[in-house]
Every structure is written in structure tokens, then in C-alpha cells.
Design a protein around this motif. Sequence first.
Motif, mmCIF file in Angstrom:
data_model
loop_
_atom_site.group_PDB
_atom_site.id
_atom_site.type_symbol
_atom_site.label_atom_id
_atom_site.label_comp_id
_atom_site.label_asym_id
_atom_site.label_seq_id
_atom_site.Cartn_x
_atom_site.Cartn_y
_atom_site.Cartn_z
ATOM 1 N N PHE A 160 0.862 -1.180 0.000
ATOM 2 C CA PHE A 160 0.000 0.000 0.000
ATOM 3 C C PHE A 160 0.898 1.228 0.000
ATOM 4 C CE2 PHE A 160 -2.443 -3.430 1.854
ATOM 5 C CZ PHE A 160 -3.579 -3.397 1.060
ATOM 6 N N ARG A 161 1.511 1.445 -1.148
ATOM 7 C CA ARG A 161 2.544 2.458 -1.299
ATOM 8 C C ARG A 161 2.040 3.750 -1.928
ATOM 9 N NH1 ARG A 161 8.115 1.443 -1.593
ATOM 10 N NH2 ARG A 161 7.615 -0.700 -1.229
ATOM 11 N N SER A 162 1.006 3.653 -2.788
ATOM 12 C CA SER A 162 0.594 4.823 -3.562
ATOM 13 C C SER A 162 -0.849 4.690 -4.028
ATOM 14 C CB SER A 162 1.496 4.959 -4.796
ATOM 15 O OG SER A 162 1.175 3.948 -5.742
ATOM 16 N N THR A 170 -10.497 1.146 2.913
ATOM 17 C CA THR A 170 -9.477 0.465 3.713
ATOM 18 C C THR A 170 -8.097 0.610 3.089
ATOM 19 O OG1 THR A 170 -11.121 -1.123 4.486
ATOM 20 C CG2 THR A 170 -8.812 -1.761 4.716
ATOM 21 N N SER A 171 -7.999 0.399 1.786
ATOM 22 C CA SER A 171 -6.688 0.527 1.139
ATOM 23 C C SER A 171 -6.206 1.979 1.151
ATOM 24 C CB SER A 171 -6.708 -0.046 -0.275
ATOM 25 O OG SER A 171 -7.742 0.502 -1.050
ATOM 26 N N LEU A 172 -7.143 2.942 1.090
ATOM 27 C CA LEU A 172 -6.775 4.349 1.217
ATOM 28 C C LEU A 172 -6.117 4.589 2.575
ATOM 29 C CD1 LEU A 172 -6.823 7.394 0.437
ATOM 30 C CD2 LEU A 172 -9.138 7.466 1.368
ATOM 31 N N GLN A 173 -6.721 4.067 3.634
ATOM 32 C CA GLN A 173 -6.145 4.237 4.979
ATOM 33 C C GLN A 173 -4.793 3.543 5.088
ATOM 34 O OE1 GLN A 173 -7.377 6.509 6.864
ATOM 35 N NE2 GLN A 173 -9.105 6.719 5.464
ATOM 36 N N ASN A 174 -4.637 2.392 4.435
ATOM 37 C CA ASN A 174 -3.352 1.687 4.452
ATOM 38 C C ASN A 174 -2.263 2.495 3.739
ATOM 39 O OD1 ASN A 174 -4.389 -0.496 5.870
ATOM 40 N ND2 ASN A 174 -4.852 -1.668 4.027
ATOM 41 N N VAL A 175 -2.626 3.130 2.623
ATOM 42 C CA VAL A 175 -1.664 3.975 1.909
ATOM 43 C C VAL A 175 -1.291 5.174 2.775
ATOM 44 C CG1 VAL A 175 -1.374 5.536 -0.078
ATOM 45 C CG2 VAL A 175 -2.281 3.232 -0.417
ATOM 46 N N ARG A 176 -2.273 5.771 3.435
ATOM 47 C CA ARG A 176 -1.990 6.901 4.336
ATOM 48 C C ARG A 176 -1.037 6.480 5.452
ATOM 49 N NH1 ARG A 176 -7.447 9.492 3.925
ATOM 50 N NH2 ARG A 176 -6.964 11.185 2.509
ATOM 51 N N HIS A 178 1.152 4.067 5.400
ATOM 52 C CA HIS A 178 2.484 3.853 4.811
ATOM 53 C C HIS A 178 3.197 5.187 4.621
ATOM 54 C CE1 HIS A 178 5.685 2.357 2.245
ATOM 55 N NE2 HIS A 178 5.383 3.317 1.391
ATOM 56 N N LYS A 179 2.491 6.175 4.077
ATOM 57 C CA LYS A 179 3.104 7.487 3.849
ATOM 58 C C LYS A 179 3.530 8.124 5.174
ATOM 59 C CE LYS A 179 1.058 8.673 -0.569
ATOM 60 N NZ LYS A 179 0.444 9.723 -1.354
ATOM 61 N N LYS A 180 2.703 7.953 6.192
ATOM 62 C CA LYS A 180 3.032 8.498 7.512
ATOM 63 C C LYS A 180 4.299 7.844 8.067
ATOM 64 C CE LYS A 180 0.687 9.627 11.844
ATOM 65 N NZ LYS A 180 -0.566 9.482 12.605
ATOM 66 N N GLU A 181 4.401 6.532 7.903
ATOM 67 C CA GLU A 181 5.598 5.803 8.351
ATOM 68 C C GLU A 181 6.844 6.293 7.603
ATOM 69 O OE1 GLU A 181 5.059 1.571 7.883
ATOM 70 O OE2 GLU A 181 3.193 1.612 9.013
ATOM 71 N N MET A 182 6.695 6.501 6.295
ATOM 72 C CA MET A 182 7.835 6.947 5.489
ATOM 73 C C MET A 182 8.296 8.346 5.911
ATOM 74 S SD MET A 182 8.424 4.322 3.746
ATOM 75 C CE MET A 182 9.690 4.889 2.634
ATOM 76 N N ALA A 184 7.856 9.694 8.903
ATOM 77 C CA ALA A 184 8.460 9.566 10.233
ATOM 78 C C ALA A 184 9.879 9.011 10.140
ATOM 79 C CB ALA A 184 7.600 8.677 11.117
ATOM 80 N N ALA A 185 10.075 8.027 9.277
ATOM 81 C CA ALA A 185 11.405 7.435 9.095
ATOM 82 C C ALA A 185 12.385 8.458 8.507
ATOM 83 C CB ALA A 185 11.319 6.206 8.194
ATOM 84 N N ALA A 186 11.907 9.240 7.553
ATOM 85 C CA ALA A 186 12.766 10.269 6.944
ATOM 86 C C ALA A 186 13.122 11.344 7.959
ATOM 87 C CB ALA A 186 12.055 10.896 5.748
ATOM 88 N N LYS A 187 12.154 11.724 8.781
ATOM 89 C CA LYS A 187 12.382 12.737 9.807
ATOM 90 C C LYS A 187 13.382 12.226 10.854
ATOM 91 C CE LYS A 187 9.811 15.851 12.832
ATOM 92 N NZ LYS A 187 8.474 16.203 13.358
ATOM 93 N N ALA A 188 13.228 10.952 11.253
ATOM 94 C CA ALA A 188 14.141 10.346 12.231
ATOM 95 C C ALA A 188 15.551 10.262 11.672
ATOM 96 C CB ALA A 188 13.638 8.965 12.640
ATOM 97 N N ALA A 189 15.664 9.899 10.396
ATOM 98 C CA ALA A 189 16.989 9.788 9.759
ATOM 99 C C ALA A 189 17.657 11.160 9.687
ATOM 100 C CB ALA A 189 16.854 9.177 8.380
ATOM 101 N N LYS A 190 16.853 12.165 9.418
ATOM 102 C CA LYS A 190 17.391 13.527 9.317
ATOM 103 C C LYS A 190 17.852 14.042 10.683
ATOM 104 C CE LYS A 190 16.193 17.682 6.758
ATOM 105 N NZ LYS A 190 15.102 18.404 6.110
ATOM 106 N N ALA A 191 17.108 13.663 11.732
ATOM 107 C CA ALA A 191 17.416 14.126 13.084
ATOM 108 C C ALA A 191 18.555 13.342 13.747
ATOM 109 C CB ALA A 191 16.171 14.063 13.954
ATOM 110 N N ALA A 192 18.840 12.154 13.219
ATOM 111 C CA ALA A 192 19.873 11.303 13.824
ATOM 112 C C ALA A 192 21.255 11.967 13.690
ATOM 113 C CB ALA A 192 19.875 9.936 13.169
#
Length: 195
Positions: A160-162, A170-176, A178-182, A184-192
Motif C-alpha cells: 500500500f505504497r501509492s 481500507t486501502s486508502l487508509q493503508n496507503v496513508r 504507509h506514507k506516515k511511516e515513510m 516519520a522514518a525520513a524525519k528520524a533519519a534527518k534528526a539522527a
Amino acid sequence: MAIWLTENPEANELLEREPLALLTGMLLDQQIPIEVAFAGPKKILDRLGSLDARTIAEYDQDKFVALCSTPPAIHRFPGSMAKRVQALCQALVVDYDGSAENVWTQGDPNGAEVLKRLKALPGFGEAKAKIFLALLGKQRGLAATGWQKASGDYAKKGVFRSVADITDQTSLQNVRAHKKEMKAAAKAAKAAPEV
């Protein structure tokens, strides 16, 4: 499989039957909720009375911007996006005889060629072009050889990438999610701290 990218059945039906609506919805899909972006073409049709590339391409720009800005606007940045929609339609008229579908069918192109054509359209960068190619392949029956390779990770099944993976609420919420996780991961990587 019927297109489901908005909560409005009429807007979804328009996306299903009109390739320009689907292409325009994809163009509008940035910095606003997915279902708002893909409802944009229906707003244009309702206000203009047509969703024809030539009509939009030749329409007075100031009047088209006003039409797209009328509440509820087609986008949170209606002026700039109205100009992009017109530029997209102008490119379709010049290069594809005014037919959005010709972008992915004219001359029986392979997946790499369709991706190249999409990336050449106004408002379509690498990621947006790959997502739209995956949407065509997964939900519109695109038979272009190699579309999966050309669209990369967006072609994967069971993810559920795009927008290519959205078929219901349901798949709309799954895509949302996934985007939220991505993000958060990018923000964490930037802050590390760098090691």
C-alpha cells in the motif's frame, strides 16, 4: 476493477471512463488529500461543462483559474494548479491529438516508453510518472511490456505504497499509514546525529 479514489461515486465513475480525468487527478495529487485531488476533474467538468483537452487548452487562462478557484477549489493552490492543468492539456493537444489515453497507447509503447512520455508531461516528475504507470498497470489493464520494471517498487503487489494500490476506503487508509511511516522514518533519519 472499478476505480475508487474519491468518496464520490460520480467522481469515481468519471475517473473510470475518462482517461483525462484520471491523468488530471494524478497531476493534482500533491499537498492535498488523495480523494480531494481526484475529485478535482469532476469539479472542472461540472463548472466548464466539458472535460476535453482542447477545450481546456484553449480556455481563457484567467477565466480557467477563476473556475478552478471557486469554492470548493480544485486544490489548495488553485491558481498554480489550474495553470498546470491547462499546460497538461496543451501538451496533450500538441503531442497526442488531445487524447490522454494516447500517452500510453499511441504506437503500442513499452513500459519504459510510457514512463518517458509521462515524465515529459507538465507537472509529472519521476515519482508521479512511476505511480501513474503503476496505476495504469494494476487497475486499468495496461498491457505495455515491462510496465512493472519501469514503475519500480510501485508495481509490487500486496503493498500500500501509492494511489496505484487504492481500491476502497481500507486501502486508502493503508496507503496513508504507509506514507506516515515513510515521513516519520525520513524525519528520524534527518534528526539522527552523524557518526
